[in-house]
Design a protein around this motif. Structure first.
Motif, PDB file in Angstrom:
ATOM      1  N   ASP A 215       0.832  -1.199   0.000  1.00 45.51           N
ATOM      2  CA  ASP A 215       0.000   0.000   0.000  1.00 45.51           C
ATOM      3  C   ASP A 215       0.869   1.252   0.000  1.00 45.51           C
ATOM      4  N   GLY A 216       1.711   1.374  -1.005  1.00 50.40           N
ATOM      5  CA  GLY A 216       2.557   2.536  -1.111  1.00 50.40           C
ATOM      6  C   GLY A 216       3.344   2.526  -2.405  1.00 50.40           C
ATOM      7  N   PHE A 217       4.149   3.595  -2.581  1.00 46.57           N
ATOM      8  CA  PHE A 217       4.931   3.763  -3.793  1.00 46.57           C
ATOM      9  C   PHE A 217       6.415   3.662  -3.469  1.00 46.57           C
ATOM     10  N   ALA A 218       7.120   2.868  -4.266  1.00 47.53           N
ATOM     11  CA  ALA A 218       8.579   2.885  -4.232  1.00 47.53           C
ATOM     12  C   ALA A 218       9.044   3.928  -5.232  1.00 47.53           C
ATOM     13  N   VAL A 219       9.906   4.857  -4.791  1.00 45.03           N
ATOM     14  CA  VAL A 219      10.285   5.997  -5.620  1.00 45.03           C
ATOM     15  C   VAL A 219      11.802   6.090  -5.708  1.00 45.03           C
ATOM     16  N   GLY A 227      13.397   5.705  -1.876  1.00 39.75           N
ATOM     17  CA  GLY A 227      12.417   5.903  -0.819  1.00 39.75           C
ATOM     18  C   GLY A 227      11.157   5.110  -1.057  1.00 39.75           C
ATOM     19  N   PHE A 228      10.305   5.143  -0.022  1.00 40.43           N
ATOM     20  CA  PHE A 228       9.002   4.476  -0.088  1.00 40.43           C
ATOM     21  C   PHE A 228       7.981   5.424   0.537  1.00 40.43           C
ATOM     22  N   ILE A 229       6.953   5.762  -0.225  1.00 39.15           N
ATOM     23  CA  ILE A 229       5.921   6.699   0.206  1.00 39.15           C
ATOM     24  C   ILE A 229       4.619   5.926   0.401  1.00 39.15           C
ATOM     25  N   SER A 230       4.009   6.090   1.556  1.00 38.92           N
ATOM     26  CA  SER A 230       2.746   5.422   1.856  1.00 38.92           C
ATOM     27  C   SER A 230       1.766   6.441   2.408  1.00 38.92           C
ATOM     28  N   PRO A 231       0.475   6.260   2.164  1.00 44.04           N
ATOM     29  CA  PRO A 231      -0.522   7.203   2.687  1.00 44.04           C
ATOM     30  C   PRO A 231      -0.793   6.950   4.161  1.00 44.04           C
ATOM     31  N   VAL A 232      -0.903   8.032   4.920  1.00 44.01           N
ATOM     32  CA  VAL A 232      -1.289   7.909   6.331  1.00 44.01           C
ATOM     33  C   VAL A 232      -2.767   7.595   6.436  1.00 44.01           C
ATOM     34  N   ALA A 233      -3.567   8.215   5.593  1.00 51.93           N
ATOM     35  CA  ALA A 233      -4.998   7.945   5.538  1.00 51.93           C
ATOM     36  C   ALA A 233      -5.354   7.576   4.105  1.00 51.93           C
ATOM     37  N   SER A 234      -6.608   7.287   3.892  1.00 51.37           N
ATOM     38  CA  SER A 234      -7.049   6.871   2.576  1.00 51.37           C
ATOM     39  C   SER A 234      -7.092   8.054   1.620  1.00 51.37           C
ATOM     40  N   ARG A 235      -7.139   7.760   0.357  1.00 51.77           N
ATOM     41  CA  ARG A 235      -7.266   8.735  -0.743  1.00 51.77           C
ATOM     42  C   ARG A 235      -6.082   9.686  -0.810  1.00 51.77           C
ATOM     43  N   LEU A 239       0.683  11.980   3.222  1.00 51.09           N
ATOM     44  CA  LEU A 239       1.693  10.989   2.868  1.00 51.09           C
ATOM     45  C   LEU A 239       2.846  11.053   3.849  1.00 51.09           C
ATOM     46  N   GLN A 240       3.532   9.935   3.973  1.00 47.75           N
ATOM     47  CA  GLN A 240       4.764   9.849   4.751  1.00 47.75           C
ATOM     48  C   GLN A 240       5.728   8.933   4.011  1.00 47.75           C
ATOM     49  N   GLY A 241       7.019   9.145   4.232  1.00 47.64           N
ATOM     50  CA  GLY A 241       8.003   8.372   3.493  1.00 47.64           C
ATOM     51  C   GLY A 241       9.186   7.953   4.333  1.00 47.64           C
ATOM     52  N   VAL A 242       9.830   6.886   3.905  1.00 45.40           N
ATOM     53  CA  VAL A 242      11.091   6.419   4.483  1.00 45.40           C
ATOM     54  C   VAL A 242      12.089   6.318   3.339  1.00 45.40           C
ATOM     55  N   TRP A 243      13.345   6.488   3.657  1.00 47.81           N
ATOM     56  CA  TRP A 243      14.367   6.441   2.626  1.00 47.81           C
ATOM     57  C   TRP A 243      15.487   5.508   3.067  1.00 47.81           C
ATOM     58  N   ALA A 244      16.191   4.988   2.072  1.00 47.31           N
ATOM     59  CA  ALA A 244      17.285   4.047   2.318  1.00 47.31           C
ATOM     60  C   ALA A 244      18.574   4.808   2.521  1.00 47.31           C
ATOM     61  N   ALA A 245      19.290   4.452   3.563  1.00 47.92           N
ATOM     62  CA  ALA A 245      20.532   5.152   3.883  1.00 47.92           C
ATOM     63  C   ALA A 245      21.663   4.687   2.969  1.00 47.92           C
ATOM     64  N   ASP A 246      22.589   5.624   2.718  1.00 44.26           N
ATOM     65  CA  ASP A 246      23.851   5.332   2.031  1.00 44.26           C
ATOM     66  C   ASP A 246      23.671   4.897   0.582  1.00 44.26           C
ATOM     67  N   SER A 282      10.948   0.651   8.414  1.00 44.09           N
ATOM     68  CA  SER A 282      12.134   1.100   7.700  1.00 44.09           C
ATOM     69  C   SER A 282      12.416   0.204   6.505  1.00 44.09           C
ATOM     70  N   MET A 283      13.221   0.723   5.576  1.00 39.55           N
ATOM     71  CA  MET A 283      13.645  -0.044   4.416  1.00 39.55           C
ATOM     72  C   MET A 283      14.892  -0.844   4.773  1.00 39.55           C
ATOM     73  N   GLN A 284      14.814  -2.148   4.633  1.00 38.84           N
ATOM     74  CA  GLN A 284      15.932  -3.027   4.952  1.00 38.84           C
ATOM     75  C   GLN A 284      16.368  -3.746   3.679  1.00 38.84           C
ATOM     76  N   LEU A 285      17.679  -3.808   3.473  1.00 43.49           N
ATOM     77  CA  LEU A 285      18.223  -4.486   2.291  1.00 43.49           C
ATOM     78  C   LEU A 285      18.057  -5.988   2.442  1.00 43.49           C
ATOM     79  N   SER A 286      17.372  -6.583   1.499  1.00 45.99           N
ATOM     80  CA  SER A 286      17.181  -8.038   1.514  1.00 45.99           C
ATOM     81  C   SER A 286      18.340  -8.760   0.834  1.00 45.99           C
ATOM     82  N   HIS A 287      18.658  -8.369  -0.391  1.00 50.22           N
ATOM     83  CA  HIS A 287      19.757  -8.987  -1.125  1.00 50.22           C
ATOM     84  C   HIS A 287      20.062  -8.118  -2.338  1.00 50.22           C
ATOM     85  N   LYS A 288      21.090  -8.500  -3.066  1.00 54.41           N
ATOM     86  CA  LYS A 288      21.511  -7.778  -4.259  1.00 54.41           C
ATOM     87  C   LYS A 288      21.457  -8.698  -5.471  1.00 54.41           C
TER      88      LYS A 288
END
Length: 1190
Positions: A215-219, A227-235, A239-246, A282-288
């Motif tokens: 339920d969000g956008f990877a940007v 980053g990843f943006i997800s809505p706090v409420a509907s419609r 919006l709120q977002g988290v970003w990947a470090a480094d 948070s955004m966590q690295l799974s693999h490469k």
């Protein structure tokens, strides 16, 4: 898993245009494809792959809106949104063709059986007629960077840093915009509530994609941050977002809805796959996903930035392309499958390097059977200039490349399926005897496998289907694929019939297509029934159907059970069916076979319902559901092996997390006699493993291989495989309280696993192979650019990995039990060698000291098996000489192991140890052990080994220095026994030692005389060998083993006649004639003569004549023939003087006169005479005496 097959196909646009297509985007079902050029929008159909409509912008409108850039479909396929360069969104309505329902219709020969038998077959082969109508454009007043579709909305990002949310009917409902600067970004959602923590002033979104299950956008921002943006409420009101470090070099993004992953392409050429932590957000690295210098040393860091990432329709693989070209395929958790930057894709047959194909856009086709690719403009110009391209005078036509792929199913055998054919493996065809009854009409897998009877085959222009099948069926020599052509989107059933040919033949049993149903939950076999979870269009009802194998797929023969919710997954375990439904619930059904009619039927009854809505956030996240007998052993008596056959747990693959629901046995147990229908509830789920792609288990049981059959096997992408292995106490002893009942063991293999053979300890797989045809003239350009792709069956042993992991964890007793259960496998010796070799390579080449080495433990473990000596020497022969000291420091002195081989009478293994000693000891030690082995081989009649030892002893010259040879830097591996490789001396013992012609004796002295310029050392070595040969000949003659002496002379070229002449006064002298004669009969298995009655009644009647005749014949024929044959080695006078002292002359020295023989005869006399005359009358012995007697 996915594999390329054949050549790609070029699709040409039927409209003449100077514009090249550069963008392609499929609809939600991937039946239609929107293709963009600068001023043209086209819609292509998937099957048949044709263009059905095209919209060309006028010159005036193109100047106002700008060139087309991107396209997006509405989820219901009724509209297309196109982003133009000047900031306009162009909306197009997709409407049907009206009266012209179909644009293309297939034409079949008159009376085609397929059209008559299958209802609706012709309609499914038609291409629909569509039209495009442009609506009012929407001006966003800024360049558009990305456009993505939501359910009823359209999300557009612009270069001014805004996110525009448009309605598909945007004219009436308007739009709203959100500034990117107002979106709070932080490392996790817990700290995001405090306000913006990332400065986004002047930034905009370069690429984005919506993930339904997250339920969000990877940007990807224009500065390269992710980053990843997800809505706090509907419609999307807030919006709120988290970003990947480094990370600051992001280029593109693609999301995986089934596994909840986000794949970000980077300028470095790597793909970073992130997941969202459910606790912190948070955004966590799974693999490469990245090329390694080990496999791609030339291009791993020269690919350029990642340009596109596309997940397959089932989200199991990702296709990646780079700025400098090339395609690469990875599994969802990082297992590398295909890359076009190496091998035949990158090099021509003459060794010159080819430029990789550069791609501007690509997408997957329906069900992942095709990859639609649009090459860049430079690539198109290059192809046009190649041989076979259209002449420049012709108008250019837009082209699309279509790659063909086949994919696998999770079965106990390897099963691959393409769009219209199946690739099956039905055992080893070499085990089926061939027959000469194959007529010209007998089907053979080297030809195209049997299509459905009367069905039209969809031939390709190049290559033909026959050539495709021939290439695929002969990939592994005798290991063929059985290819069956099927009709897409239909339900078929097949039976496999063994034929008296070199392979098995697959024949179509029946294929009756149901027009009123669609399969929703999959297929499974239960005994003789096909289990189908489907949706009935007529009744609008979800159903569970069971079709009998011996009847047609018709509702009249089906057992139908109504269901109350949509079924997503289906599986069968023994007599139970497990269904996973769209409401996140699991249903268990029992199946019972009944014979209450002319045909057998099946009765399905609901047993249990398990709700999983608390643990599953979205039903699309469930990859597989399985019923197994696997359990953690808690509260279960180990002395009840029948419980291994019960359904003890449910295994769910939830977005890569393997979850187990085990039956709760903590409460009061229910006896089977009281209520057989009542089932125990399930415990709360437990996570067993992460990053799981496939799961294998079996319902079979085998007391001798409980470890393998009761284990759970997992495929985990780049992490390799894992096995959840049960641990059993030895001899039914009580287990330790501190010992776990199961253990998870990881191990790596070199292939991607497609099936597990539990009892055989094998993993089956498949791999892509290529064949170059660029040397052929008159071919199409694509056949020069791309190699022809085939698929090979592969397999790998995994047992040594498991044994090693058990030994590392001090579970040697469990390792011994497992190894003993597999000791009867034909490749078990190879398993032992692999285990020693892998541990030796890791420990001996380690740059840091190992505090607790494993090699001594492995060596002690192997001593429990009779193949210990062979395992060690074979491993040493295949290992570098520099590692031998480390190996034998752990396993023992090679001299001691050599002596053990002699004591065990294993001379071939001792010969291999002799090579070890030759390289590790001085020549004197090697000569000493070689002499010992040579004598033993002579005594046992190992003539091949004797010839090798003679050559070996000659090679160890006395002139060599008395120090071990220096340690070489490389070792030539050898997998065969014997003496094919000798270090530093170039000693070859594979040549033949004798040149004996058939039926004749070669009496030349082959070993005592050197064949060329000899030295003093060579003469000494030859004399040393001759002395050993003479000694063995004396030993044989002393024991009157004439047959062995003859074989010894014939096999080794020993000069027997001359040696007998020299030994006539020593060992050749006969002392006990009776004992010698008895030994002669025993040696040649001659029967003793039967005494005639006349001889017994009158011993003096004919005995005198027989005795005199026998003495004269023997003396004249045997002794004189030997004297004549010894003319080359001894003077006649000397031979005559010594003839009465030889063993041969002793045969005639029974008495000076026949008269004395008569007077001294008794009842034993005639027996001796008959025994003496028996060889003379036998034509198989001494033919000269026989001819003289006759």
């Amino acid at each position: 898993m996915y594999f390329l097959t054949g050549w790609p196909r070029r699709l040409l646009c039927p409209l003449k245009s100077e514009e090249e297509p550069f963008h392609i985007h499929p609809n939600s079902q991937r039946f239609y494809f929107a293709v963009l050029s600068e001023t043209q929008l086209s819609i292509w159909f998937s099957r048949p792959s044709v263009m059905i409509v095209s919209y060309i912008e006028s010159v005036k409108a193109a100047a106002q809106f700008g060139f087309y850039q991107q396209a997006e479909w509405k989820p219901d396929d009724s509209m297309i949104a196109v982003a133009a360069a000047n900031g306009y969104i162009l909306m197009f309505d997709v409407v049907g063709g009206g009266e012209d329902k179909y644009l293309y219709e297939p034409v079949y020969p008159k009376g085609s059986p397929r059209v008559k038998v299958t209802p609706g077959y012709k309609e499914e082969q038609c291409a629909p007629a569509l039209s495009l109508e442009m609506k009012r454009p929407i001006d966003l007043e800024a360049p558009i960077t990305s456009i993505k579709s939501l359910q009823e909305d359209l999300l557009v990002s612009t270069a001014d840093g805004y996110l525009h949310i448009l309605h598909w009917d945007g004219v009436s409902n308007g739009r709203k915009a959100i500034s990117l600067c107002t979106v709070p970004f932080s490392l996790d959602l817990q700290s995001a509530r405090g306000g913006p923590s990332l400065d986004l002033e002047g930034l905009y979104i370069r690429d984005m994609e919506y993930c339904v299950t997250l339920d969000g956008f990877a940007v990807v921002l224009d500065d390269g941050r992710l980053g990843f943006i997800s809505p706090v409420a509907s419609r999307f009101t807030q919006l709120q977002g988290v970003w990947a470090a480094d990370v600051t070099d992001g280029t593109c993004v693609a999301v995986n809805n089934k596994y909840r992953l986000m794949a970000f392409g980077c300028a470095s050429g790597s793909v970073l796959v992130y997941m969202i932590d459910t606790t912190t957000g948070s955004m966590q690295l799974s693999h490469k996903l990245e090329l390694t210098p080990k496999h791609f040393p030339d291009v791993w860091n020269k690919t350029g930035a990642v340009k596109l990432i596309r997940w397959s329709p089932d989200y199991s693989v990702a296709m990646v392309t780079w700025e400098y070209g090339g395609l690469s395929l990875w599994s969802v958790f990082g297992a590398h499958l295909i890359c076009t930057l190496g091998e035949d894709f990158a090099y021509r047959s003459d060794g010159t390097k080819k430029d990789p194909i550069k791609i501007s856009s690509m997408c997957w086709g329906a069900e992942g059977y095709h990859l639609w690719v649009i090459t860049s403009r430079e690539e198109a110009e290059l192809v046009e200039n190649m041989e076979g391209a259209p002449p420049p005078t012709q108008t250019k036509q837009a082209g699309i490349l279509q790659f063909h792929l086949i994919k696998s199913s999770n079965q106990e055998q390897v099963l691959l399926h393409g769009e219209d054919r199946l690739y099956l493996t039905c055992g080893d065809p070499t085990q089926v005897p061939s027959s000469s009854s194959d007529g010209p009409n007998t089907p053979h897998p080297h030809n195209l496998a049997h299509g459905l009877e009367g069905s039209p085959l969809h031939h390709r222009s190049a290559p033909s289907p026959n050539s495709i099948s021939q290439g695929l069926s002969t990939l592994l020599g005798h290991k063929h694929w059985h290819v069956v052509q099927v009709q897409p989107h239909k339900l078929h059933s097949f039976r496999i019939q063994k034929a008296f040919t070199s392979t098995s033949v697959l024949r179509d049993k029946y294929s009756v297509c149901e027009q009123n149903m669609t399969v929703t939950g999959g297929l499974a076999w239960w005994n003789d029934f096909v289990v189908v979870a489907c949706y009935n269009f007529t009744d609008r009802q979800e159903e569970l159907r069971l079709y009998l194998r011996s009847s047609n797929l018709d509702n009249a023969f089906a057992s139908v059970t109504k269901l109350h919710s949509d079924t997503l997954l289906l599986n069968v375990f023994r007599d139970l069916i497990v269904l996973f439904r769209a409401d996140c619930s699991i249903f268990l059904y029992s199946i019972e076979r009944r014979h209450d009619g002319p045909n057998p039927s099946a009765c399905v009854e609901l047993l249990q319902e398990v709700s999983m809505s608390r643990y599953i956030p979205h039903p699309a996240l469930v990859v597989s559901v399985t019923l197994t007998s696997v359990r953690t052993e808690t509260g279960i008596a180990l002395k009840a092996p029948q419980q291994a056959c019960m359904a003890e747990s449910i295994m769910l693959n939830l977005a890569g997390q393997l979850i187990m629901l085990q039956r709760d046995r903590s409460g009061p147990q229910v006896r089977e006699k009281e209520d057989q229908k009542k089932l125990l509830p399930f415990c709360p789920p437990v996570v067993l493993a992460q990053c799981v792609e496939n799961v294998w288990t079996t319902c079979r049981s085998n007391k001798k291989k409980r470890h393998l059959l009761e284990a759970l096997w997992l495929s985990c992408g780049e992490a390799g495989m894992k096995v959840w292995l049960p641990l059993f106490p030895r001899d039914h002893r009580k287990p330790h309280s501190f010992l776990s009942r199961r253990i998870m063991l990881p191990f790596h293999i070199n292939i991607y696993p497609l099936a597990v053979l539990f009892e055989d300890a094998l993993v089956l797989g498949a791999s892509n192979e290529t064949v170059l045809y660029d040397g052929l003239q008159g071919r199409e350009p694509l056949e020069v650019t791309f190699p022809y792709c085939t698929v090979e069956r592969t397999s790998q042993i995994y047992l040594h990995h498991i044994l090693r992991q058990l030994l590392v964890r001090n579970l040697g007793e469990q390792a011994l039990l497992l190894a003993q259960s597999c000791a009867a496998l034909p490749y078990f010796p190879h398993v032992m060698e692999l285990m020693v070799h892998v541990v030796l390579e890791e420990e001996a080449t380690s740059r840091e000291p190992i505090p607790d080495p494993l090699l001594p433990t492995v060596a002690k473990f192997i001593t429990e098996f009779p193949l210990f000596l062979q395992t060690i020497v074979h491993c040493a022969r295949k290992t570098e000489y520099a590692l031998w000291n480390y190996l034998f420091a752990a396993v023992g002195n090679p001299k001691d192991l050599f002596e053990e081989c002699l004591m065990a009478q294993d001379l071939d293994t001792a010969a291999s140890y002799l090579i070890i000693l030759q390289n590790m000891e001085v020549p004197a030690v090697s000569r000493q052990h070689a002499t010992l082995l040579f004598n033993t081989a002579l005594e046992q009649g190992k003539w091949d080994l004797c010839r090798h030892m003679i050559r070996f002893l000659k090679a160890i010259g006395s002139g060599e220095m008395e120090t071990p040879p220096p340690t070489p830097t490389t070792q030539e591996p050898s997998s065969t026994g014997g003496f094919e490789f000798f270090r530093n001396r170039s000693i070859s013992l594979s040549q033949s030692a004798d040149g004996i012609a058939a039926g004749k004796f070669n009496l030349q002295k082959t070993f005592s005389m050197p064949s060329g310029p000899s030295t003093k050392g060579d003469c000494a070595e030859n004399m040393y060998i001759d002395m050993m040969l003479w000694r063995h000949a004396r030993h044989l003659l002393e024991q009157v083993r004439l047959k062995d002496l003859g074989c010894f002379s014939a096999q080794l070229g020993f000069e027997l006649i001359g040696w007998l002449c020299r030994e006539r006064t020593r060992v050749a002298r006969l002392d006990d004639f009776v004992m010698a004669l008895k030994c002669l009969h025993k040696d040649f298995l001659w029967p003793f003569p039967v005494i005639p009655a006349c001889s017994t009644s009158s011993p003096f009647k004919d005995g005198h004549r027989k005795t005199v005749l026998s003495q004269r014949l023997l003396k004249s024929q045997s002794a004189d023939s030997l004297l004549n044959s010894d003319m080359d080695t001894a003077p006649p006078q000397a031979s005559a003087r010594n003839s009465n002292h030889t063993w041969l002359d002793g045969l005639g020295a029974l008495g000076p006169e026949p008269k004395e023989m008569n007077t001294s005869s008794s009842h034993g006399g005639p027996q001796t005479q008959e025994a003496f005359l028996s060889p003379l009358t036998n034509k198989s012995w001494w033919p000269s005496s026989t001819s003289a007697f006759t």
